[in-house]
Write a protein that holds these residues in place. Structure first.
Motif, mmCIF file in Angstrom:
data_model
loop_
_atom_site.group_PDB
_atom_site.id
_atom_site.type_symbol
_atom_site.label_atom_id
_atom_site.label_comp_id
_atom_site.label_asym_id
_atom_site.label_seq_id
_atom_site.Cartn_x
_atom_site.Cartn_y
_atom_site.Cartn_z
ATOM 1 N N PHE A 37 57.148 0.500 102.012
ATOM 2 C CA PHE A 37 55.799 1.012 102.174
ATOM 3 C C PHE A 37 55.029 0.738 100.886
ATOM 4 C CE2 PHE A 37 56.599 3.464 106.024
ATOM 5 C CZ PHE A 37 57.978 3.504 106.014
ATOM 6 N N ARG A 38 53.718 0.835 100.965
ATOM 7 C CA ARG A 38 52.935 0.653 99.752
ATOM 8 C C ARG A 38 51.695 1.527 99.809
ATOM 9 N NH1 ARG A 38 50.862 -5.626 100.684
ATOM 10 N NH2 ARG A 38 49.323 -5.171 102.325
ATOM 11 N N GLN A 39 51.208 1.859 98.629
ATOM 12 C CA GLN A 39 49.973 2.627 98.523
ATOM 13 C C GLN A 39 49.119 2.023 97.425
ATOM 14 O OE1 GLN A 39 50.401 6.886 97.970
ATOM 15 N NE2 GLN A 39 48.358 7.226 98.795
ATOM 16 N N LYS A 43 43.744 4.314 98.513
ATOM 17 C CA LYS A 43 44.041 4.081 99.930
ATOM 18 C C LYS A 43 45.249 4.889 100.378
ATOM 19 C CE LYS A 43 42.062 -0.551 100.206
ATOM 20 N NZ LYS A 43 42.288 -1.961 100.648
ATOM 21 N N GLU A 44 45.384 5.019 101.677
ATOM 22 C CA GLU A 44 46.537 5.720 102.222
ATOM 23 C C GLU A 44 47.774 4.823 102.168
ATOM 24 O OE1 GLU A 44 44.303 8.713 105.381
ATOM 25 O OE2 GLU A 44 45.744 7.238 106.096
ATOM 26 N N ARG A 45 48.917 5.457 102.156
ATOM 27 C CA ARG A 45 50.163 4.700 102.208
ATOM 28 C C ARG A 45 50.290 3.996 103.548
ATOM 29 N NH1 ARG A 45 54.942 8.472 101.144
ATOM 30 N NH2 ARG A 45 54.578 9.015 103.332
ATOM 31 N N GLU A 46 50.811 2.786 103.521
ATOM 32 C CA GLU A 46 50.977 2.017 104.755
ATOM 33 C C GLU A 46 52.351 1.382 104.795
ATOM 34 O OE1 GLU A 46 48.076 -1.113 104.833
ATOM 35 O OE2 GLU A 46 48.893 -2.136 103.089
ATOM 36 N N GLY A 47 52.837 1.160 105.987
ATOM 37 C CA GLY A 47 54.113 0.487 106.158
ATOM 38 C C GLY A 47 53.971 -1.003 105.921
ATOM 39 N N LYS A 61 54.392 -5.709 108.824
ATOM 40 C CA LYS A 61 52.953 -5.520 108.997
ATOM 41 C C LYS A 61 52.313 -6.898 109.106
ATOM 42 C CE LYS A 61 49.063 -4.006 106.127
ATOM 43 N NZ LYS A 61 48.287 -3.301 107.167
ATOM 44 N N ASN A 108 59.801 4.981 111.556
ATOM 45 C CA ASN A 108 58.795 6.022 111.732
ATOM 46 C C ASN A 108 59.340 7.429 111.531
ATOM 47 O OD1 ASN A 108 56.537 4.351 112.386
ATOM 48 N ND2 ASN A 108 57.448 4.000 114.391
#
Length: 123
Positions: A37-39, A43-47, A61, A108
């Motif tokens: 994951f990254r943030q 910004k919000e964290r995303e997969g 992604k 998830n």
């Protein structure tokens, strides 16, 4: 105790490559799903992607597909994120996390997180 340690971040120019490592302890990665994951700042964290270590399934992604590759080394109990053709928009703190029970693909339902490692891509 289940623990994950992500490392390998750094500063790289656009177009360059980095390989992040996620070292696991307290469990074996063999029968788990490991996610990256990254943030990015503000910004919000995303997969970013996920690997089912037991059968090798991967998920990425859309924006990293074809550039990032997740792999594992069971002997080292480590999962890797190879990042090629890096772009400034890939700049973020990267985290790895584990789904110990394969609860919800792709990655998830996470049970533990590692600390982040900063990746900075300069233009």
């Amino acid at each position: 105790e289940v623990q994950l340690q992500a490392f390998g971040g750094g500063l790289v120019q656009a177009g360059g490559s980095l390989r992040l490592s996620c070292a696991a302890s307290g469990f074996t990665v063999d029968d788990t799903d490991i996610g990256w994951f990254r943030q990015a700042p503000g910004k919000e964290r995303e997969g970013v992607g996920c690997i089912s270590v037991s059968d090798g399934r991967t998920y990425y992604k859309g924006s990293v597909k074809g550039r990032f590759t997740i792999s594992n080394d069971n002997a080292k109990n480590t999962v890797y994120l190879q990042m090629n053709s890096l772009k400034p928009e890939d700049t973020a703190v990267y985290y790895c996390a584990v789904d110990l029970y394969g609860g919800s693909w792709p990655c998830n339902a996470l049970d533990a997180w590692g600390q982040g490692t900063l990746v900075t891509v300069s233009s």
